[in-house]
Design a protein around this motif. Structure first.
Motif, PDB file in Angstrom:
ATOM      1  N   GLN A  56       0.814  -1.213   0.000  1.00  0.00           N
ATOM      2  CA  GLN A  56       0.000   0.000   0.000  1.00  0.00           C
ATOM      3  C   GLN A  56       0.848   1.263   0.000  1.00  0.00           C
ATOM      4  O   GLN A  56       0.524   2.235  -0.693  1.00  0.00           O
ATOM      5  N   GLU A  57       1.938   1.274   0.746  1.00  0.00           N
ATOM      6  CA  GLU A  57       2.777   2.470   0.812  1.00  0.00           C
ATOM      7  C   GLU A  57       3.455   2.755  -0.523  1.00  0.00           C
ATOM      8  O   GLU A  57       3.643   3.915  -0.894  1.00  0.00           O
ATOM      9  N   LYS A 101       0.771   4.237  -2.769  1.00  0.00           N
ATOM     10  CA  LYS A 101       0.512   5.623  -2.360  1.00  0.00           C
ATOM     11  C   LYS A 101       1.625   6.552  -2.827  1.00  0.00           C
ATOM     12  O   LYS A 101       1.365   7.660  -3.324  1.00  0.00           O
ATOM     13  N   LYS A 102       2.868   6.096  -2.694  1.00  0.00           N
ATOM     14  CA  LYS A 102       4.008   6.916  -3.101  1.00  0.00           C
ATOM     15  C   LYS A 102       4.005   7.185  -4.604  1.00  0.00           C
ATOM     16  O   LYS A 102       4.340   8.294  -5.051  1.00  0.00           O
TER      17      LYS A 102
END
Length: 240
Positions: free
Chosen positions: A60-61, A64-65
């Motif tokens: 997820q990170e 998102k990035k």
């Protein structure tokens, strides 16, 4: 929104993703290119119009990035190409839970987070386009190529393409898919190209550039949404 169009490409370090990234850059797009180790792959070089983001797109990170970088550096997201994926072919009863986990993580979760974040941004813009890379085998399985669990997920991507096209049409967001046949990329470097070529009525393997042509067409075809374009030498048409 920036004056130039901005594209996100997953699985961008080789094959279709690399070809797409280079084509987008050549046509003036700004690009955020992602793969697990894209900065070390040596196939792309970061520039003022190209950002390279390492990481598993199923995290997820990382997803998102990728979207946040597009917004911060270039002002928005015009195109998301969900290209990252794996294919595991084996008889149904030979699949292991590890196989299923890998397929779900890369092909489904790898679509899920980045598409959610991209849609959130596109809704703010009231415009955007998503292209999912699936496979012609999801609609036209072939005897001798057992890949049921791979096709289960890729077929689901075809379905969600249509569902999202309906869900977000009123907000200016289009969603399409490209379903390739066997494409001559590093994915098939150790496979029997002669056998793979015979899986299409046009008896050769496709080129990455031919898949990219379909993606670029879709990105300019502003009245097309919910479409699945087959780039498969006619394999989807039926038995031959």
């Amino acid at each position: 929104m920036s004056e130039k169009k901005t594209a996100l490409v997953t699985g961008a370090s080789s094959g279709i993703g690399l070809e797409l990234t280079n084509t987008l850059l050549a046509q003036g797009y700004q690009v955020i290119a992602n793969s697990r180790t894209i900065t070390r792959a040596g196939t792309l070089t970061a520039s003022d119009r190209l950002a390279l983001i390492d990481g598993d797109i199923a995290d997820q990170e990382t997803a998102k990035k990728v979207v946040e970088t597009a917004v911060q550096r270039f002002g928005g997201v015009d195109l998301l190409a969900n290209n990252a994926g794996i294919f595991i072919a084996k008889p149904f009863t030979d699949y292991t839970i590890e196989d299923v986990d890998r397929l779900v993580r890369t092909n489904l979760v790898g679509f899920f987070f980045v598409t959610q974040y991209a849609v959130e941004q596109m809704r703010k813009q009231h415009v955007g386009h998503i292209v999912n890379i699936t496979t012609t085998l999801a609609e036209q399985p072939v005897a001798g190529v057992s890949a049921s669990i791979s096709l289960l997920i890729k077929g689901g991507l075809n379905s969600v393409t249509k569902a999202l096209a309906i869900e977000y049409a009123s907000e200016g967001i289009r969603v399409n898919a490209v379903a390739p046949g066997n494409i001559d990329t590093p994915l098939h470097k150790n496979d029997d190209h002669g056998f793979l070529s015979k899986m299409h009525p046009i008896a050769r393997m496709g080129r990455a550039s031919e898949v990219v042509d379909a993606i670029m067409y879709l990105d300019t075809a502003t009245f097309v949404t919910g479409e699945i374009i087959h780039v498969d030498g006619g394999a989807h048409a039926g038995k031959w």
